[in-house]
Design a protein around this motif. Structure first.
Motif, short mmCIF file in Angstrom:
data_model
loop_
_atom_site.label_atom_id
_atom_site.label_comp_id
_atom_site.label_asym_id
_atom_site.label_seq_id
_atom_site.Cartn_x
_atom_site.Cartn_y
_atom_site.Cartn_z
N ILE A 159 1.38 -1.10 0.24
CA ILE A 159 0.07 -0.07 0.04
C ILE A 159 0.97 0.95 0.10
O ILE A 159 0.52 1.65 -0.50
N THR A 160 2.40 1.13 0.80
CA THR A 160 2.70 2.77 0.33
C THR A 160 3.69 3.37 -0.98
O THR A 160 3.24 4.04 -1.40
N ASP A 161 3.69 1.64 -1.87
CA ASP A 161 4.39 1.74 -3.35
C ASP A 161 2.71 2.68 -3.91
O ASP A 161 2.41 2.92 -4.85
N GLU A 217 4.56 13.00 3.09
CA GLU A 217 5.20 12.98 3.59
C GLU A 217 4.73 11.44 3.94
O GLU A 217 4.13 10.93 5.07
N ILE A 218 5.10 10.41 3.29
CA ILE A 218 4.54 8.89 2.88
C ILE A 218 5.59 8.35 3.70
O ILE A 218 7.12 8.64 2.80
N GLU A 219 5.74 7.84 4.39
CA GLU A 219 7.56 6.56 5.08
C GLU A 219 6.84 5.92 4.10
O GLU A 219 6.57 5.67 3.11
N ASP A 220 8.88 5.47 3.97
CA ASP A 220 9.09 3.90 3.55
C ASP A 220 8.97 3.04 3.90
O ASP A 220 9.57 1.61 2.45
N GLU A 221 8.10 2.75 4.22
CA GLU A 221 8.26 1.46 5.00
C GLU A 221 7.74 0.77 4.21
O GLU A 221 6.43 0.49 3.51
N LYS A 222 7.16 -0.82 3.48
CA LYS A 222 6.81 -1.53 3.24
C LYS A 222 5.85 -2.50 3.47
O LYS A 222 6.14 -2.40 4.60
N VAL A 223 4.47 -1.32 4.04
CA VAL A 223 3.50 -2.65 4.28
C VAL A 223 2.69 -3.26 3.43
O VAL A 223 1.59 -2.65 2.62
N LEU A 224 2.15 -4.38 3.71
CA LEU A 224 1.26 -5.24 2.30
C LEU A 224 0.18 -5.92 3.00
O LEU A 224 0.05 -6.02 4.45
N ILE A 225 -0.60 -5.26 2.47
CA ILE A 225 -2.29 -5.87 3.02
C ILE A 225 -3.08 -6.11 2.14
O ILE A 225 -2.39 -6.11 0.40
N GLU A 252 1.00 0.69 14.59
CA GLU A 252 0.34 -0.56 15.70
C GLU A 252 -0.30 -1.14 14.40
O GLU A 252 0.70 -1.61 13.41
N ASN A 253 -1.23 -2.02 14.77
CA ASN A 253 -2.19 -3.02 13.68
C ASN A 253 -3.45 -2.23 12.41
O ASN A 253 -3.70 -2.61 11.52
N ASN A 254 -2.55 -1.01 12.15
CA ASN A 254 -3.77 -0.26 11.19
C ASN A 254 -2.40 0.46 10.09
O ASN A 254 -1.76 1.24 10.35
N TYR A 255 -2.78 0.70 9.09
CA TYR A 255 -1.88 1.75 8.44
C TYR A 255 -3.22 2.80 8.17
O TYR A 255 -4.37 2.35 7.94
N VAL A 256 -2.00 4.04 7.91
CA VAL A 256 -3.48 5.42 8.32
C VAL A 256 -2.76 5.96 7.14
O VAL A 256 -1.40 5.93 7.00
N MET A 257 -3.89 6.36 6.05
CA MET A 257 -3.69 8.14 5.64
C MET A 257 -4.62 8.99 5.65
O MET A 257 -5.55 8.62 6.43
N LEU A 258 -3.60 10.47 6.49
CA LEU A 258 -4.48 11.27 6.49
C LEU A 258 -3.64 12.21 5.34
O LEU A 258 -3.65 12.50 4.54
N ILE A 259 -5.21 13.16 4.80
CA ILE A 259 -4.96 13.91 3.68
C ILE A 259 -5.98 15.31 4.26
O ILE A 259 -6.52 15.30 5.36
N SER A 260 -5.13 16.34 4.62
CA SER A 260 -5.75 17.24 5.52
C SER A 260 -5.01 18.50 4.22
O SER A 260 -4.67 18.49 3.46
N ASP A 261 -6.00 19.61 4.87
CA ASP A 261 -5.96 21.02 3.73
C ASP A 261 -6.15 22.21 4.82
O ASP A 261 -6.98 21.76 5.49
N ASN A 262 -5.83 23.34 4.34
CA ASN A 262 -5.73 24.27 5.27
C ASN A 262 -7.18 25.20 4.18
O ASN A 262 -7.18 26.49 4.49
N GLY A 263 -8.20 24.60 3.43
CA GLY A 263 -9.74 25.14 3.25
C GLY A 263 -10.11 25.38 3.56
O GLY A 263 -10.30 26.21 4.95
N VAL A 264 -11.50 25.70 3.16
CA VAL A 264 -13.08 26.48 3.87
C VAL A 264 -12.72 25.47 5.28
O VAL A 264 -13.80 26.24 5.82
N GLY A 265 -12.61 24.34 5.64
CA GLY A 265 -13.36 23.38 6.46
C GLY A 265 -14.64 23.31 6.31
O GLY A 265 -15.54 23.73 5.18
#
Length: 473
Positions: free
Chosen positions: A321-323, A346-354, A390-403
């Motif tokens: 999933i990192t790729d 800011e995607i970390e390079d660690e290989k994570v298989l799901i 921990e036991n999850n692969y977390v993806m965060l999409i952030s912005d400083n838009g209108v909210g």
């Protein structure tokens, strides 16, 4: 109230009360009988004891015949009961009412007296046919010989009349109790049935499509809670119906806009001259872009239809999933920059298989990043973070838009919901993203503050197989 719950309640209450009253009545009647009969029995035994004592003191030297001749009723004048003297064979030789039966008396009280015991006889008199109670005792002379028996008899007519009177009184009282219970049961049943009828009427109107009708039941019980739930359901249906109507109106507009543009440019290009190459290229480019936009909207609608009908099937496989995240970041970077928005990777390079559907994960990320770009103004930023937690692969999409406002935040993942912002389109993007996340047993969370920005957090569980492989490495 025919065949209604009210009738069943009244019938059930009445049955219980009638059975209870009858049981109490039976115990009372038995109690009254025992009380009156016991009083008569105690009185007869007391009189018998006095009579025998009197005989033993003053007449024990005489035989039965002398006793009858000489006593002249002095011995039993103080006894307010029928008195019989019987010989040793059981024949009545004297009776205070003058009746001398021809056959010997063989009742239980006489039999007991012959054995030197005392027992009570209750039965019918053989010459008056009324119910009597009797007790007998042996007359023993100074030599210890039994010369006969004395028998005291009391009519039970008064006692039976008192028992009957008491039974009638308690019966009338029981009837009054049953009538009062019937009335109270009706009131109680009506207090239950009336709100149920109202709730049924309201529900029937709602079935008929009258969702603006409301139940007025306000009791502090289960029926009140049901009424409250029914009203809430109607409000929710109205709200969702409005959202659906808004969605249909909006999607119609969204579909009409590119179609109008395509048709307009088609008309222009139809009349264009071959040498007007720049006009032809601009027109074809616009038609291509509008066709792509139209295709995207139709694909969203089809996807959404598949998701809500449960016909979507994931093509699951094991992938890094990192790729995938890196590929999506590369794909979206030009789109971000073309909007003059800074893209932070800011995607970390660690290989994570799901295990999952890689194309659906791509669709999910593209959708979320596209939303972030859409609601971020020029010179703003969009940040894409991805890492193992921990036991999850977390993806965060952030912005400083209108909210998003607090009121809208609670509904943004709902089907058909569109925000108030002018850049909101079909209202399906986040619903589809949420469905894709759920199909991967994950969780999609949205954090936002109005005029500050938004963060969407997607957590996908990492399977045990992948964690074991990491351990082995």
């Amino acid at each position: 109230m025919n065949r209604s719950i009210g009738k069943r309640l009244v019938r059930s209450f009445l049955l219980i009360i009638v059975l209870a009253v009858l049981t109490i009545e039976i115990f009372l009647v038995v109690g009254f009988k025992d009380f009156y009969y016991k009083n008569v029995e105690t009185e007869l035994e007391s009189k018998l004891s006095v009579s025998l004592d009197y005989y033993n003191k003053f007449y024990s030297e005489k035989n039965l015949e002398d006793l009858i001749k000489e006593n002249n009723n002095l011995m039993w004048s103080h006894i307010n009961s029928e008195v019989q003297l019987l010989d040793s064979e059981g024949y009545v030789v004297f009776d205070t009412i003058g009746v001398l039966p021809s056959s010997p008396v063989d009742t239980v009280d006489i039999k007991s007296a012959k054995r030197g015991e005392s027992n009570i006889y209750v039965g019918s008199s053989n010459y008056t046919n009324e119910v009597i109670m009797s007790v007998a005792g042996a007359l023993t002379n100074d030599d210890g010989e039994i010369i006969g028996y004395i028998r005291l008899i009391s009519s039970m007519q008064e006692a039976n009349f008192a028992i009957l009177k008491s039974s009638i009184t308690t019966g009338m009282f029981g009837l009054v109790v049953v009538l009062i219970t019937m009335f109270m049961s009706y009131l109680l049943a009506n207090s239950i049935v009336k709100p149920i009828k109202e709730l049924t009427s309201v529900a029937e109107k709602m079935v008929d499509g009258q969702y603006k009708v409301r139940s007025s039941v306000k009791t502090n019980d289960e029926l009140g809670q049901l009424s409250k739930t029914l009203n809430m359901m109607a409000e929710e249906i109205l709200k969702r119906d409005q959202i659906k109507n808004d969605f249909i109106s909006s999607i119609s507009h969204e579909l009409r806009t590119p179609l109008t543009s395509i048709k307009g440019w088609a008309v222009v290009l139809k009349g264009a001259k071959p040498e007007e190459r720049e006009l032809l290229e601009d027109g074809l480019t616009i038609i291509e872009n509008e066709s792509d936009r139209l295709s995207k909207m139709v694909e969203e609608l089809l996807d959404f239809s598949r998701f809500i009908s449960g016909r979507i099937q994931l093509e699951k496989d094991t992938f890094n999933i990192t790729d995938t995240c890196r590929d999506v970041a590369k794909q979206m970077k030009p789109r971000v920059e073309s909007n003059k928005v800074e893209f932070i990777n800011e995607i970390e390079d660690e290989k994570v298989l799901i295990i999952g559907d890689e194309n659906r994960i791509r669709q999910l990320l593209i959708n979320l990043i596209d939303n972030a770009i859409k609601f971020t103004s020029e010179k703003g930023w969009v940040k894409f973070q991805a890492r193992r937690e921990e036991n999850n692969y977390v993806m965060l999409i952030s912005d400083n838009g209108v909210g998003i406002s607090k009121e809208e935040l609670a509904h943004v993942k709902e089907k058909f919901y569109k925000g108030k912002h002018s850049k909101s389109h079909s209202g399906l993007g986040l619903s589809i993203a949420d469905e894709i996340t759920k199909l991967h047993n994950g969780k999609l969370e949205i954090f936002s503050e109005l005029n500050i920005g938004t963060t969407v957090k997607v957590s996908i569980p990492i399977p045990e197989v992948e964690k074991k492989e990491d351990t082995n490495e």
